[in-house]
Design an enzyme around this catalytic site. Structure first.
Site, PDB file in Angstrom:
ATOM      1  N   VAL A  78      13.964  -5.733   3.267  1.00 42.83           N
ATOM      2  CA  VAL A  78      12.554  -5.346   3.288  1.00 42.83           C
ATOM      3  C   VAL A  78      11.811  -6.079   4.402  1.00 42.83           C
ATOM      4  O   VAL A  78      12.163  -7.208   4.753  1.00 42.83           O
ATOM      5  CB  VAL A  78      11.885  -5.622   1.919  1.00 42.83           C
ATOM      6  CG1 VAL A  78      11.879  -7.097   1.589  1.00 42.83           C
ATOM      7  CG2 VAL A  78      10.474  -5.057   1.873  1.00 42.83           C
ATOM      8  N   CYS A  79      10.787  -5.429   4.937  1.00 43.27           N
ATOM      9  CA  CYS A  79       9.850  -6.040   5.877  1.00 43.27           C
ATOM     10  C   CYS A  79       8.460  -5.504   5.531  1.00 43.27           C
ATOM     11  O   CYS A  79       8.221  -5.082   4.407  1.00 43.27           O
ATOM     12  CB  CYS A  79      10.235  -5.753   7.322  1.00 43.27           C
ATOM     13  SG  CYS A  79      10.079  -4.017   7.808  1.00 43.27           S
ATOM     14  N   ARG A  80       7.554  -5.482   6.476  1.00 41.56           N
ATOM     15  CA  ARG A  80       6.209  -4.997   6.196  1.00 41.56           C
ATOM     16  C   ARG A  80       6.171  -3.474   6.069  1.00 41.56           C
ATOM     17  O   ARG A  80       5.657  -2.940   5.104  1.00 41.56           O
ATOM     18  CB  ARG A  80       5.225  -5.451   7.292  1.00 41.56           C
ATOM     19  CG  ARG A  80       3.781  -5.070   7.001  1.00 41.56           C
ATOM     20  CD  ARG A  80       2.860  -5.415   8.152  1.00 41.56           C
ATOM     21  NE  ARG A  80       3.062  -4.553   9.299  1.00 41.56           N
ATOM     22  CZ  ARG A  80       2.544  -3.324   9.414  1.00 41.56           C
ATOM     23  NH1 ARG A  80       1.808  -2.822   8.468  1.00 41.56           N
ATOM     24  NH2 ARG A  80       2.781  -2.607  10.495  1.00 41.56           N
ATOM     25  N   MET A 107       6.943  -3.460   2.507  1.00 34.38           N
ATOM     26  CA  MET A 107       5.955  -3.995   1.572  1.00 34.38           C
ATOM     27  C   MET A 107       4.756  -3.061   1.425  1.00 34.38           C
ATOM     28  O   MET A 107       4.100  -3.060   0.381  1.00 34.38           O
ATOM     29  CB  MET A 107       5.484  -5.382   2.026  1.00 34.38           C
ATOM     30  CG  MET A 107       6.518  -6.477   1.854  1.00 34.38           C
ATOM     31  SD  MET A 107       7.046  -6.734   0.139  1.00 34.38           S
ATOM     32  CE  MET A 107       5.532  -7.320  -0.627  1.00 34.38           C
TER      33      MET A 107
END
Length: 118
Positions: A78-80, A107
């Site tokens: 996961v990242c932004r 996110m």
């Protein structure tokens, strides 16, 4: 509808497509035995809010820390927004971590689905 369109696009790209999960699919799997969630954002982003239990491994460290992930049955990245995690997932696959999957929308999609954030 969006998930159906995303699936159609993945099918059209074929086997070279990066495997991915939606936020709700990731939430359903993240507490299962053998599953680790890896956050590839920078520490300041992680501190601002992350998925409970996520391991911080900034994108720049993936190439040196990838062996930490080989013991897991599934690695959810996961990242932004999903861009860095997509790159990290591709990199992990190239390094032999074939069980890595991208959290589509990162996110942003996690928060939009009103899932827990620490």
């Amino acid at each position: 509808m969006l998930d159906k369109l995303r699936k159609m696009m993945q099918d059209a790209v074929g086997a070279s497509a990066i495997p991915s999960l939606t936020a709700t699919e990731a939430e359903a799997r993240r507490k299962e035995k053998g599953v680790v969630l890896v956050d590839v954002r920078e520490p300041f982003e992680y501190e601002d809010g992350h998925i409970p239990g996520a391991l911080l491994m900034p994108l720049g460290a993936v190439g040196t820390r990838w062996k930490e992930l080989t013991k897991h049955e599934q690695v959810i990245v996961v990242c932004r927004s999903g861009n860095r995690s997509s790159n990290a997932t591709r990199q992990l696959h190239e390094l032999g971590v074939k069980q890595a999957v991208n959290l589509t929308g990162g996110m942003i999609s996690w928060a939009a689905a009103r899932l827990p954030i620490s």
